[in-house]
Design a protein around this motif. Structure first.
Motif, PDB file in Angstrom:
ATOM      1  N   PHE A 134       0.797  -1.219   0.000  1.00 38.17           N
ATOM      2  CA  PHE A 134       0.000   0.000   0.000  1.00 38.17           C
ATOM      3  C   PHE A 134       0.837   1.279   0.000  1.00 38.17           C
ATOM      4  O   PHE A 134       0.288   2.370   0.054  1.00 38.17           O
ATOM      5  CB  PHE A 134      -0.962  -0.011   1.195  1.00 38.17           C
ATOM      6  N   ALA A 135       2.156   1.117  -0.066  1.00 35.42           N
ATOM      7  CA  ALA A 135       3.078   2.253  -0.214  1.00 35.42           C
ATOM      8  C   ALA A 135       2.922   3.308   0.873  1.00 35.42           C
ATOM      9  O   ALA A 135       3.114   4.504   0.631  1.00 35.42           O
ATOM     10  CB  ALA A 135       2.903   2.892  -1.595  1.00 35.42           C
ATOM     11  N   TYR A 136       2.572   2.886   2.086  1.00 31.96           N
ATOM     12  CA  TYR A 136       2.573   3.821   3.202  1.00 31.96           C
ATOM     13  C   TYR A 136       4.023   4.221   3.502  1.00 31.96           C
ATOM     14  O   TYR A 136       4.929   3.391   3.411  1.00 31.96           O
ATOM     15  CB  TYR A 136       1.969   3.178   4.452  1.00 31.96           C
ATOM     16  N   SER A 137       4.219   5.450   3.881  1.00 32.11           N
ATOM     17  CA  SER A 137       5.559   5.886   4.285  1.00 32.11           C
ATOM     18  C   SER A 137       5.855   5.334   5.670  1.00 32.11           C
ATOM     19  O   SER A 137       4.947   4.929   6.414  1.00 32.11           O
ATOM     20  CB  SER A 137       5.640   7.409   4.313  1.00 32.11           C
ATOM     21  N   HIS A 138       7.143   5.316   6.028  1.00 35.29           N
ATOM     22  CA  HIS A 138       7.495   4.837   7.366  1.00 35.29           C
ATOM     23  C   HIS A 138       6.886   5.729   8.443  1.00 35.29           C
ATOM     24  O   HIS A 138       6.520   5.247   9.518  1.00 35.29           O
ATOM     25  CB  HIS A 138       9.018   4.771   7.515  1.00 35.29           C
ATOM     26  N   ARG A 139       6.760   6.993   8.155  1.00 41.08           N
ATOM     27  CA  ARG A 139       6.135   7.907   9.127  1.00 41.08           C
ATOM     28  C   ARG A 139       4.659   7.549   9.314  1.00 41.08           C
ATOM     29  O   ARG A 139       4.156   7.527  10.448  1.00 41.08           O
ATOM     30  CB  ARG A 139       6.267   9.353   8.646  1.00 41.08           C
ATOM     31  N   GLU A 140       3.975   7.271   8.204  1.00 41.45           N
ATOM     32  CA  GLU A 140       2.558   6.897   8.301  1.00 41.45           C
ATOM     33  C   GLU A 140       2.397   5.570   9.034  1.00 41.45           C
ATOM     34  O   GLU A 140       1.493   5.407   9.857  1.00 41.45           O
ATOM     35  CB  GLU A 140       1.955   6.802   6.897  1.00 41.45           C
ATOM     36  N   ILE A 141       3.268   4.611   8.740  1.00 42.25           N
ATOM     37  CA  ILE A 141       3.193   3.308   9.409  1.00 42.25           C
ATOM     38  C   ILE A 141       3.446   3.460  10.903  1.00 42.25           C
ATOM     39  O   ILE A 141       2.770   2.828  11.728  1.00 42.25           O
ATOM     40  CB  ILE A 141       4.203   2.325   8.789  1.00 42.25           C
ATOM     41  N   ALA A 142       4.383   4.317  11.251  1.00 35.67           N
ATOM     42  CA  ALA A 142       4.664   4.566  12.667  1.00 35.67           C
ATOM     43  C   ALA A 142       3.422   5.078  13.378  1.00 35.67           C
ATOM     44  O   ALA A 142       3.124   4.673  14.512  1.00 35.67           O
ATOM     45  CB  ALA A 142       5.809   5.567  12.795  1.00 35.67           C
ATOM     46  N   GLY A 143       2.664   5.946  12.701  1.00 32.61           N
ATOM     47  CA  GLY A 143       1.436   6.470  13.295  1.00 32.61           C
ATOM     48  C   GLY A 143       0.369   5.402  13.440  1.00 32.61           C
ATOM     49  O   GLY A 143      -0.364   5.371  14.441  1.00 32.61           O
ATOM     50  N   LEU A 144       0.287   4.505  12.470  1.00 33.00           N
ATOM     51  CA  LEU A 144      -0.721   3.443  12.527  1.00 33.00           C
ATOM     52  C   LEU A 144      -0.421   2.430  13.626  1.00 33.00           C
ATOM     53  O   LEU A 144      -1.335   1.868  14.233  1.00 33.00           O
ATOM     54  CB  LEU A 144      -0.796   2.718  11.179  1.00 33.00           C
ATOM     55  N   LEU A 145       0.867   2.170  13.857  1.00 31.84           N
ATOM     56  CA  LEU A 145       1.255   1.125  14.808  1.00 31.84           C
ATOM     57  C   LEU A 145       1.738   1.664  16.148  1.00 31.84           C
ATOM     58  O   LEU A 145       2.143   0.892  17.025  1.00 31.84           O
ATOM     59  CB  LEU A 145       2.356   0.255  14.180  1.00 31.84           C
ATOM     60  N   ASP A 146       1.712   2.984  16.290  1.00 32.64           N
ATOM     61  CA  ASP A 146       2.199   3.617  17.531  1.00 32.64           C
ATOM     62  C   ASP A 146       3.645   3.221  17.835  1.00 32.64           C
ATOM     63  O   ASP A 146       4.004   2.852  18.956  1.00 32.64           O
ATOM     64  CB  ASP A 146       1.293   3.256  18.725  1.00 32.64           C
ATOM     65  N   LEU A 147       4.476   3.293  16.779  1.00 29.02           N
ATOM     66  CA  LEU A 147       5.897   3.014  16.907  1.00 29.02           C
ATOM     67  C   LEU A 147       6.683   4.238  16.450  1.00 29.02           C
ATOM     68  O   LEU A 147       6.115   5.169  15.875  1.00 29.02           O
ATOM     69  CB  LEU A 147       6.288   1.812  16.032  1.00 29.02           C
ATOM     70  N   THR A 148       7.985   4.215  16.671  1.00 27.44           N
ATOM     71  CA  THR A 148       8.806   5.297  16.135  1.00 27.44           C
ATOM     72  C   THR A 148       9.103   5.011  14.669  1.00 27.44           C
ATOM     73  O   THR A 148       9.073   3.862  14.217  1.00 27.44           O
ATOM     74  CB  THR A 148      10.136   5.418  16.893  1.00 27.44           C
TER      75      THR A 148
END
Length: 299
Positions: A134-148
């Motif tokens: 889905f080509a989410y950016s690492h920043r977006e993925i961090a927000g979805l998973l509550d990770l850095t």
């Protein structure tokens, strides 16, 4: 299935295909993906919409985290699964799993990749799916998973590395086979197998060909993968003669590639390398064919 959706839920319906696509890729199960999307709707229906600034991101986060919870219990169930486990086959020509226009998009729903993803931790799988499919950016993925963001990058590198290591190098690029070439190769294979022509069939197989059948302890299937040219040839002849001799055979796009449907009882995916059959995967477990049968009834 969710019914009586009101106009105010247009945001949910707009994001439903992406939610289902995320859930299926993470879980390898269309049935569990449907349950996950329905659970997401229940949470959406009870949420305060004024607090939801970006519905797409909110829904993706809910679905992803529901999948993480499901994967924890799914691992226990799959350890007790009878015989090899394969993902549930899904018709993909109708856009059910989202656009599959590129080789990468098709690869993201292939059975081979979904089986490999089973080896990842749930969080690694989430990061890999969100990034690759889905080509989410690492920043977006961090927000979805509550990770850095740094942690997400590390998880992605680890997951991508494991997938690359465990995946055999393909002499041909992974892409949707040319339909006419695929049809010709499969017809030759089927004619030899159904005719019991062992020598001809062996000549159509790679030396390290692999046949995996998923019966789940419900349908008759090999409890271990069949390996090697001679064993696979004999097994294929026996299976087709015993279980598929009189069944109608049709072709459909399953998990991004052409596949054979034997009535409503089996799906067979055939992989090729340099014009030879390198892998066969068949799903016989009737529970895993229910979603596909519903798709076919509406097509």
């Amino acid at each position: 299935m969710i019914t009586h959706i009101t106009a105010s839920d247009a945001d949910f319906e707009e994001n439903r295909p992406r939610m289902f696509g995320i859930a299926y890729r993470m879980l390898g199960s269309a049935a569990e993906a449907e349950d996950t999307v329905q659970e997401a709707y229940l949470r959406w229906a009870s949420a305060d919409r004024e607090d939801i600034e970006h519905p797409g991101a909110w829904l993706a986060k809910v679905v992803t985290n529901l999948c993480l919870n499901t994967l924890t219990s799914a691992r226990v169930r799959r350890e007790a699964y009878v015989g090899p486990w394969l993902p549930e086959p899904v018709l993909t020509g109708d856009g059910t799993l989202g656009p599959l226009e590129s080789a990468e998009q098709r690869d993201s729903v292939s059975m081979a990749l979904l089986v490999l993803l089973e080896q990842l931790t749930p969080v690694e799988r989430a990061v890999y799916v969100l990034r690759e499919a889905f080509a989410y950016s690492h920043r977006e993925i961090a927000g979805l998973l509550d990770l850095t963001e740094a942690n997400c990058r590390q998880l992605y590198r680890r997951a991508a590395g494991r997938v690359a290591t465990d995946r055999p190098a393909a002499p041909e690029p992974r892409f949707a086979p040319d339909p006419e070439r695929w049809q010709s190769l499969v017809e030759t294979f089927m004619t030899a197998a159904r005719g019991g022509d062992l020598a001809r069939l062996e000549g159509l197989l790679t030396a390290d060909v692999r046949f995996v059948s998923d019966g789940g302890g419900v349908a008759n299937a090999a409890l271990r993968p069949i390996l090697g040219r001679e064993k696979v040839a004999r097994f294929a002849i026996g299976v087709l003669k015993k279980f598929a001799g009189d069944l109608p055979v049709s072709v459909a796009e399953i998990n991004g590639v052409p596949a054979l449907l034997f009535g409503e009882t089996a799906v067979l995916l055939v992989e090729f390398e340099n014009g030879l059959v390198s892998g066969l995967s068949t799903v016989l477990n009737p529970e895993k064919l229910e979603f596909l049968q519903r798709q076919l009834s509406h097509s």
